[in-house]
Design an enzyme around this catalytic site. Sequence first.
Site, PDB file in Angstrom:
ATOM      1  CD  GLU A   5     -13.836  36.443  25.841  1.00  0.00           C
ATOM      2  OE1 GLU A   5     -13.100  36.055  24.931  1.00  0.00           O
ATOM      3  OE2 GLU A   5     -14.431  35.688  26.606  1.00  0.00           O
ATOM      4  N   GLY A  21      -3.639  34.945  25.651  1.00  0.00           N
ATOM      5  CA  GLY A  21      -3.040  34.113  24.611  1.00  0.00           C
ATOM      6  C   GLY A  21      -3.504  34.486  23.221  1.00  0.00           C
ATOM      7  CG  MET A  72     -10.484  37.770  21.112  1.00  0.00           C
ATOM      8  SD  MET A  72     -11.322  37.043  22.545  1.00  0.00           S
ATOM      9  CE  MET A  72     -12.987  36.970  21.924  1.00  0.00           C
ATOM     10  CD  GLU A  73     -13.219  33.428  21.751  1.00  0.00           C
ATOM     11  OE1 GLU A  73     -12.039  33.611  22.109  1.00  0.00           O
ATOM     12  OE2 GLU A  73     -14.168  33.346  22.567  1.00  0.00           O
ATOM     13  CG  ASN A  74     -11.573  38.878  17.764  1.00  0.00           C
ATOM     14  OD1 ASN A  74     -12.134  39.175  18.807  1.00  0.00           O
ATOM     15  ND2 ASN A  74     -10.261  38.956  17.608  1.00  0.00           N
ATOM     16  CD  GLU A 117      -8.189  31.579  20.928  1.00  0.00           C
ATOM     17  OE1 GLU A 117      -9.376  31.971  20.966  1.00  0.00           O
ATOM     18  OE2 GLU A 117      -7.523  31.396  21.969  1.00  0.00           O
ATOM     19  CG  HIS A 127     -13.443  29.853  21.310  1.00  0.00           C
ATOM     20  ND1 HIS A 127     -14.300  29.425  22.299  1.00  0.00           N
ATOM     21  CD2 HIS A 127     -12.329  30.294  21.962  1.00  0.00           C
ATOM     22  CE1 HIS A 127     -13.723  29.578  23.491  1.00  0.00           C
ATOM     23  NE2 HIS A 127     -12.534  30.097  23.320  1.00  0.00           N
TER      24      HIS A 127
HETATM   25  N1  PHE Z   1     -11.478  34.115  24.761  1.00  0.00           N
HETATM   26  C1  PHE Z   1     -10.057  33.999  24.761  1.00  0.00           C
HETATM   27  C2  PHE Z   1      -9.765  32.515  24.710  1.00  0.00           C
HETATM   28  O1  PHE Z   1      -9.803  31.921  23.719  1.00  0.00           O
HETATM   29  C3  PHE Z   1      -9.371  34.547  25.953  1.00  0.00           C
HETATM   30  C4  PHE Z   1      -9.333  36.017  26.095  1.00  0.00           C
HETATM   31  C5  PHE Z   1     -10.100  36.615  27.055  1.00  0.00           C
HETATM   32  C6  PHE Z   1      -8.493  36.775  25.326  1.00  0.00           C
HETATM   33  C7  PHE Z   1     -10.057  37.971  27.254  1.00  0.00           C
HETATM   34  C8  PHE Z   1      -8.428  38.119  25.533  1.00  0.00           C
HETATM   35  C9  PHE Z   1      -9.183  38.718  26.495  1.00  0.00           C
HETATM   36  O2  PHE Z   1      -9.614  31.839  25.666  1.00  0.00           O
HETATM   37 ZN    ZN Z   2     -11.118  30.337  24.815  1.00  0.00          ZN
END
Ligand code: PHE
Ligand code: ZN
Length: 902
Positions: free
Chosen positions: A128, A267, A269-271, A304, A307
């Site tokens: 992301e 912080g 990432m919600e992969n 996360e 998400h």
């Molecule tokens: N989507 C992540 C979150 O939970 C944030 C994120 C964005 C992490 C871009 C890495 C790079 O908020």
């Molecule tokens: Zn988020």
Amino acid sequence: MKEGQPKAIELKDYQVPAYLIDSTELHVEINDDVTLVTTTLIVRKNPESTAGTSDLVLDGGKELVTRSVKIDDRDLSSNEYGEEPEVLTLFDVPDNFTLRTQVAIKPQDNTALEGLYKSGDMYCTQCEAEGFRNITWYLDRPDVMSKYRTTIDANKSQYPILLSNGNDVARGESGERHWVTWEDPFMKPAYLFALVAGDLQHIEDSFTTMSGREVKLQIFTESHNIDKCDYAMLSLKNSMKWDEEAYGREYDLDIFMIVAVESFNMGAMENKGLNIFNTSCVLARADTTTDLGYQRVEAVVGHEYFHNWSGNRVTCRDWFQLSLKEGFTVLRDQQFSAAMGSPTVCRINDVARLRGAQFPEDAGPMAHPIRPDAYIEINNFYTATVYEKGAEVVHMIRTLLGADNFRKGTDLYFDRHDGQAVTTEEFVKAMEDANGADLSQFRLWYSQAGTPVLVIDGEYDAGAGTYTLNAAQQCPATPGQADKQANHMPLCVGLLDSAGQDMPLTVRAGSDGVSPLAYIENADGQQTAVLNFTQAQQQFVFEGVTEKPVPSLLRGFSAPVKLSFDYSRDELMFLMSFDADGFNRWEASQRLAVQVIQEVVGQIQQGEKPQVDARLITACQNNLDQAVERNLDSTFDKAMIAEMLVLPSETYLAELVEVADVDAIHSAREAVRDAIARQLSGVLLAVYKLNQDDKAFEPSATECARRSLKNVALAYLMQPDDTEMVPLCVAQYKSANCMTDTSAAIRALVNSAAPAAQLAKEEALTQFYHRWVEEALVIDQWFSVQASSPLPGALDKVKALLEHSAFSMKNPNRLRSVVVAFAFQNNVNFHSKDGAGYTFLADMVIGLNSINPLVAARILSPLTRWRKYDAARQELMKAQLQRILETPELSKDVFEVVSKSV
Ligand code: PHE
Ligand code: ZN
């Protein structure tokens, strides 16, 4: 615009993708020198596209080295495709075909940490927003969703663990290498792809979902961190349970994995099924992690995890919709933290964060609505506005509809849009449709930037028995938005009688015959009217009011606005003691402190001796006396008292005035702290001692409250330059059984100007460093405590820290522990008159620009706030922005922020 400058992408230009990718098969062969990525895509023309093109245009990062391009197993000749920087165009492709590409990449050289990169010895990904294109040629946009099957092939002894999204479906080995294939049954956009290869340990647990399915839970780290995963595991299980109860959301795969990595831009990432976390948001152990750190782990693990529904199952159509998933998910994690701990204290911290970061952003050159309408680099829009204000906007919908109706709305939203990539409009529509509500004016919150200012006054008419609130709202101009319309917001109001009780409320209909009342909330001694505030100027009339009330306005911080009401200091003290709304009790304490500090700022500016209003001291004394009397009363909230004793931050005090006098604000706040510390030294020490305890560490809300009250008292006790409390502080440092107490003590020593503290702080810092040299996150604290000290000479200290062998520009946590601590948390020193702080920050930005553009753009934001300061500082700040702008090969990230700021 100069030639060659990056162009803005605009929401109004959105078009559906011309092609879709039904299936994505990746083969990733990891070698020390080069990693080969072979990608097989099943592509089809999008029936909904009207673009009328038969060219397929793929995204790819600058570093991809294309080895081959095949359609339906046939190598394309050079005239069948064109490669430009970051774009691969396949000319005149069929409506349905299989595309196979092979690229070579070098993750070991990827310092931007976007795409596939190395964190220490392990490989990991961050996709992301647009990192996936650094791994392979692709349609890297969230509305292209695909089924993924991923094979990772690597050296067996170096990389025994090979992970990707979904379930592992096959594995094998040959010689020194092995491979694992993962298959994710859910369609997902490329930004949710993840891959990890490393020598990792893990802890394992399981969770039985509400429908009785058993889910395997695993947390992976490098071996030296395996003893710090338990709290994250507990938080994960709590999150899974909470999301079932609060939102009816069940987890959907048989396995959920978290991997902790040391080098990470954000912080976490919600992969899908494979969250990747910055170590700072997942690791916790009593002796290495503060209570704040524990809270962050709980919140981010929850965030996360949540998400999985708000972001993954229902995802974003395009990046302008980022707040669809982030605003909503922040609200969800805030609700979760509130449910796990003290709701009022959580709310206080959430609002303080909003005011400390989002309000300044909204008043600066980067101000944007929670749904921006243009960006140059999407990385720059992972902002306090999209996240924190976005959460407040969803919070307001919840307040307007009521909790049960909000739940109906979220049920409909998840149900209706499961598996889709949607817009914020669809979220609001679901809220309306589930409730027959009209949120048409409310939608302005998505498109209008700026923090509305509310000016309210109250009028009591004894004869008529009415109390009238005359409310006006106005939203200041922001870049590109000169004129604003009135917002629709919930104004939550209670009226206190002279005994401090909430009065029963009756609200009169407006002149149009429509009642502005949404509903009245009745809960433990509370009577709160939820009012629809929709006009630029609006009157709210309460009837049957038998005496002049003290109004409690914007209860629970019901809207993200600045409220001005002419409270007397006596009224504020009254609210502090009696308001049934805990948030507003705290708010009253802050308003009182703001008034008193601003008065002292005036005195300092006039060259007068500071006179601290005795009422503030009395208010603090009342709180401390209570803390003594009710020390063992389990219904007494110590965390709340601690919050009330903390004065508003210098950043917030600066935010409240047009032009901030940094030095006067700092001196005034210090003078007030000094007055409190001196006049209340006896009771502060009593509170300190009552709350000093060496029983084993527990991260519970009660224990954490006890520690926070004790450490607030310690900081006051250490405040005066002639304090006699240095031995007490040193004793705490030496005997502390948890990092909360260690860190509070060392911070108090480092920040102390007392002669007696000088030797003690050097000894403590040396001891601390050697004690924790193996623990990266603790060493981050060692750097940050020093870089954020407001004592004179901090910049020299900071420059020395950059030379320290443990410092690195390449690890974002380490970089932030020095640079962010200095530029964001050390106002007096950063803004030193000679401009040396500004030059320093610009140097750091320029240095980082070529290493990690995302982080470079984020750390520069203090320079963008130049309008807040006096003419001389403005010139100095602008000169540094200009110098950054003239840097050759400026990244898009930095370019966007700087060019919008000058
Ligand atoms: N989507 C992540 C979150 O939970 C944030 C994120 C964005 C992490 C871009 C890495 C790079 O908020
Ligand atoms: Zn988020």
